[in-house]
Design a protein around this motif. Sequence first.
Motif, short mmCIF file in Angstrom:
data_model
loop_
_atom_site.label_atom_id
_atom_site.label_comp_id
_atom_site.label_asym_id
_atom_site.label_seq_id
_atom_site.Cartn_x
_atom_site.Cartn_y
_atom_site.Cartn_z
N ILE A 1 26.65 27.38 85.10
CA ILE A 1 26.80 26.68 83.84
C ILE A 1 27.11 25.23 84.18
CG2 ILE A 1 28.12 26.49 81.71
CD1 ILE A 1 28.79 29.49 82.05
N ALA A 2 26.28 24.32 83.70
CA ALA A 2 26.46 22.90 84.03
C ALA A 2 27.26 22.16 82.96
CB ALA A 2 25.08 22.25 84.18
N LEU A 3 27.24 22.71 81.75
CA LEU A 3 27.87 22.00 80.64
C LEU A 3 28.22 23.00 79.55
CD1 LEU A 3 28.34 19.13 79.31
CD2 LEU A 3 26.07 19.39 78.34
N VAL A 4 29.34 22.76 78.87
CA VAL A 4 29.69 23.58 77.71
C VAL A 4 29.72 22.67 76.49
CG1 VAL A 4 31.48 24.98 76.62
CG2 VAL A 4 31.00 25.24 79.06
N ASP A 5 28.92 23.01 75.51
CA ASP A 5 28.90 22.24 74.26
C ASP A 5 29.80 22.98 73.27
OD1 ASP A 5 28.32 21.09 71.77
OD2 ASP A 5 26.28 20.60 72.37
N ALA A 6 31.03 22.48 73.14
CA ALA A 6 32.01 23.19 72.29
C ALA A 6 31.60 23.14 70.83
CB ALA A 6 33.39 22.57 72.49
N ARG A 7 30.97 22.05 70.43
CA ARG A 7 30.60 21.93 69.01
C ARG A 7 29.55 22.96 68.63
NH1 ARG A 7 26.80 19.33 66.10
NH2 ARG A 7 25.83 18.50 67.97
N LYS A 8 28.55 23.10 69.52
CA LYS A 8 27.49 24.08 69.23
C LYS A 8 27.87 25.48 69.73
CE LYS A 8 23.56 20.93 69.89
NZ LYS A 8 22.36 20.71 70.74
N GLN A 9 28.97 25.56 70.47
CA GLN A 9 29.38 26.84 71.08
C GLN A 9 28.27 27.40 71.99
OE1 GLN A 9 32.59 28.91 70.61
NE2 GLN A 9 32.88 26.70 70.72
N LYS A 10 27.77 26.50 72.84
CA LYS A 10 26.70 26.90 73.75
C LYS A 10 27.09 26.54 75.18
CE LYS A 10 23.15 27.55 70.69
NZ LYS A 10 22.44 28.81 70.50
N ALA A 11 26.61 27.35 76.11
CA ALA A 11 26.72 27.04 77.54
C ALA A 11 25.32 26.65 78.03
CB ALA A 11 27.23 28.23 78.33
N VAL A 12 25.22 25.50 78.69
CA VAL A 12 23.94 25.06 79.24
C VAL A 12 23.89 25.50 80.69
CG1 VAL A 12 22.48 23.10 79.78
CG2 VAL A 12 23.83 23.10 77.67
N VAL A 13 22.92 26.33 81.01
CA VAL A 13 22.80 26.92 82.34
C VAL A 13 21.64 26.28 83.08
CG1 VAL A 13 22.35 29.07 83.60
CG2 VAL A 13 23.73 29.11 81.51
N GLU A 14 21.86 25.93 84.33
CA GLU A 14 20.79 25.48 85.22
C GLU A 14 20.59 26.58 86.27
OE1 GLU A 14 22.16 21.66 86.64
OE2 GLU A 14 21.33 20.62 84.89
N ALA A 15 19.34 26.94 86.50
CA ALA A 15 19.09 28.10 87.36
C ALA A 15 17.81 27.94 88.16
CB ALA A 15 18.99 29.37 86.51
N ILE A 16 17.77 28.65 89.25
CA ILE A 16 16.54 28.80 90.02
C ILE A 16 16.15 30.28 89.93
CG2 ILE A 16 15.41 28.50 92.26
CD1 ILE A 16 16.60 25.93 91.40
N VAL A 17 14.91 30.53 89.51
CA VAL A 17 14.41 31.90 89.49
C VAL A 17 13.14 31.94 90.35
CG1 VAL A 17 15.35 32.38 87.20
CG2 VAL A 17 12.98 31.59 87.44
N THR A 18 12.81 33.13 90.81
CA THR A 18 11.57 33.30 91.55
C THR A 18 10.63 34.20 90.76
OG1 THR A 18 12.48 35.18 92.78
CG2 THR A 18 12.64 33.02 93.81
#
Lengths: 368, 87
Positions: free
Chosen positions: B69-86
């Motif tokens: 999780i790179a960032l938490v947007d408390a106002r929107k109640q969202k977690a912004v996830v950065e990921a690597i998938v294969t």
Amino acid sequence: MAALLTVLVHQPPYTVVLIVPTGVGASIGGYAGDAMPVARAIAQVSDRLITHPNVLNGAQLYWPLANTSYVEGYALDKFASTCWGLRPVRQNKVGLILDRAIEPELRLRHLQAAEATRATLGLNLTDCTVTDASLEVQLRIAPSGASWGTIGNTGSLLRAAETLIDRAGAEAIAIVARFPDDTDSEILQNYRHGKGVDPLAGAEAVISHLIVRTFKIPAAHAPALMPLPADPDVSPRAAAEELGYTFLPCVLVGLSRAPQFIISKDNYTPSPQDIWAEQVDAVVVPASACGGSAVMSFSSLGVRVVAVEENKTKMEVSPESLGIKAIRVNSYLEALGFLVTHRAGINPDSLRPTLSSLNCLSVNRDQS
Amino acid sequence: MLEAPTLGKQVEVLHDCYYISILRRDSIVQKMTTHFITAEIDLKQTPAQLQQSIEQELNKKGEPLRWSIALVDARKQKAVVEAIVTK
């Protein structure tokens, strides 16, 4: 006459996990193994320390810690989720993969570094391999500012590892991939001056994660780069990477005693030295970088999360924002103090000058 | 030092060791690619629920290799996830 009773209580080993995420510009640990002093200190106050290569890799520099487990990041995530356990070893046979893209002279430097660890440190290395194609490392920066990257030929990497495991009996894999030389980049300059994000870290993590996920054995990576021009403004935190031709020695040392993974409890014969996540007492992490899989897993297990505010990162993920209950400390020195009291079973509040009195609670009356 | 190579394998002799160049192996000929992705996940009541939601979302896009999780947007109640998938 008062009788003095001494009760000997067997205490399980006090186990701490130290995490400094790689590639997020951590002000302590985001450079050249500069969180190693933190690891050394925590190793002194715990029975077992588990940490990852980013913490213990200082290029030519490393420090042997008898009670410390070198666990690659993907494996650490699996360990924290209770899927995998750790089995300490006396020695691993380490296989070395060299990227075909490494120039002959630079390849020779890496071979000599490997030979030096055999002759001077007594490490057990298998014969090495060269990949059948260039790995084609690519570097990127994510929107958050964290480093990431990838390789163009994942199959080549995995085939090389498979050969070392099947034919040479490798029990751990060291990978050296040729990374782009970009001596004039602002990102690199900032990194050398102790200000920015390690631009190589993200791609390095992908490389070792691919090996660990596929083959479920320890792995770690060292980049192959041309030596940089001398710079009088190199930060002490980045200085370890200015010392020689390779970053390989610390990786080979770490892998030589990295624990093997217990990947299934089917037909599992426990050993007293095995470590499972349920045995972890505390995890220490930068306060702004609590959004990793391992920290969230440990939190769910009830492990004490110690969030260090002074170790700033590019991330903005506090433990509270995720509902993680954490002990906030200002510094690693303070974290060490907490760990000592935690291990001793001492209420940390009793070490403060003011201690509030107990309150008496009224008894709940039965309403039925 | 490995034994002499069998027919069909290339060998480079460098320094005092033999190095075996890897031939293409059927067992690992897959064209695996890595992908950087981001995802916005609703914050949950517990970290365990959030972690499960993240992994479910990432599994739809590939096999997760690495995420945070790179960032938490408390106002929107969202977690912004950065990921690597294969894939």
